[in-house]
Design an enzyme around this catalytic site. Structure first.
Site: not given
Ligand code: WQD
Length: 337
Positions: A125, A149, A153
């Site tokens: 990741s 998390y 990884k």
């Molecule tokens: C993205 C952005 C939140 C929900 C994911 C996977 C992880 C890894 C990387 C593979 C952030 C914002 C989210 C909401 C929001 N992939 N958000 N409101 O944290 O980058 O991690 O991709 O391994 O497995 O979890 O992704 O979709 O949780 O958040 O504003 O209701 O969206 O703060 O900036 P993240 P995410």
């Protein structure tokens, strides 16, 4: 017949990769403990490909189960997806992540070693990079995860490095995913998180379909053009095809290698929300909320190495991701049965 063992086979990325493997004529054996997925996925894969994949329910922490799989099936290589992947859930439940991601992977590797299987594609990741000072992020960028998390990884990658140094027969590809999103264009398989979604896309589609009252944007004071976090969202079908490219490159890999799987483009949370509304002609409440613990401000991939080593690059657009995610949600308002 040589088979590809796919762990986490009924999960979001595992299921989409199974479709591409079957379509490409590979023989597969899927395993999953169904803690975070549904057996109905197998019926859907049959609807898409015409073939119901060979599958066994079980946990990779169960040594007997794993040895049974390796004795029952002639496994050539392993694609290891099984693991939890929600950043903020890992902050709340770190021990769940260390057990299900780190310890489980160690037990899988020991079972592979015992059965003489030394070809592995690992679902790593971009969260191993943490809040990178420089973007786009290359595979040589500093790895400094900022949440449990990402640390699971990171520790697994180092366990694999040590394993590779101890035995040159291992061929290992660590694929560092950026943000996998969207769904198969048929709308038959997609992302189906249990309970309240942690990730942006499923929360977005569930709000649009009326299951959630409002879309909360976590943080609007980041050092980005519109103040919201930037991520490299990649269509899950593109990501699945990246695994086929990795499988085809695996035999020529010496030792271990690390490759970013992203599009090379960054999109902010607000850009995603507004483009989703426009592409799908939907409306819903959007509210600004405080920052979320563990979030990095700007994360997007340098994709040079994937093109060079895997001869692979993403092809689907952000609009494809948003349209396919919405299509899946509309066809499956309550996810899998
Ligand atoms: C993205 C952005 C939140 C929900 C994911 C996977 C992880 C890894 C990387 C593979 C952030 C914002 C989210 C909401 C929001 N992939 N958000 N409101 O944290 O980058 O991690 O991709 O391994 O497995 O979890 O992704 O979709 O949780 O958040 O504003 O209701 O969206 O703060 O900036 P993240 P995410």
């Amino acid at each position: 017949m040589k088979r590809i063992l796919v762990t986490g086979a009924t999960g979001f990325i595992g299921s989409h990769t199974l479709v591409e493997l079957i379509d490409r004529g590979y023989s597969v054996i899927g395993i999953d403990n169904l803690a975070n997925s549904s057996l109905d996925v197998l019926n859907r894969i049959k609807d898409i490909t015409g073939i119901r994949p060979e599958f066994r329910e079980g946990d990779i922490r169960d040594k007997e189960f794993l040895n049974h799989i390796f004795q029952m099936f002639e496994v050539d290589s392993v694609i290891h997806f099984a693991g939890y992947k929600a950043v903020d859930e890992s902050v709340r439940e770190p021990m769940l992540y260390y057990s299900n991601n780190l310890i489980a992977t160690q037990l899988l590797l020991e079972a592979m070693q015992k059965n003489g299987i030394k070809k592995l594609i690992f679902s790593s990741s971009c969260t191993v990079y943490g809040d990178s000072k420089y973007v786009p992020i290359t595979e040589e960028s500093e790895t400094c995860p900022v949440n449990p998390y990402g640390r699971t990884k990171y520790y697994i990658e180092n366990m694999l490095r040590d394993l590779s140094c101890s035995d040159s027969h291992w061929k290992i590809l660590n694929l560092r995913y950026f943000n996998p999103v969207g769904a198969h264009p048929t709308g038959l398989i997609g992302e189906d998180p249990l309970g309240i979604p942690n990730n942006l896309f499923p929360f977005l589609t569930q709000t649009a379909i009326g299951k959630r009252d409002a879309m909360l944007v976590f943080g609007s004071d980041y050092d980005t053009p519109d103040g919201t976090c930037i991520r490299d969202y990649i269509h899950v079908v593109d990501l699945a095809k990246g695994h086929l490219a990795a499988l085809e490159a695996l035999d020529n890999i010496q030792g271990i290698n690390f490759i970013n799987l992203g599009t090379g483009n960054g999109s902010s949370v607000l850009e995603i929300v507004n483009t989703f509304k426009k592409v799908n002609d939907v409306e819903f409440i959007v509210e600004m909320a405080p920052r979320r613990k563990g979030d990095a401000a700007k994360v997007w991939a340098d994709t040079t190495k994937a093109k060079k080593v895997l001869k692979w690059k993403s092809e689907l657009t952000l609009e494809d991701m948003l349209r396919d995610a919405w299509n899946w949600q509309q066809k499956n308002p309550n996810g899998y049965i």
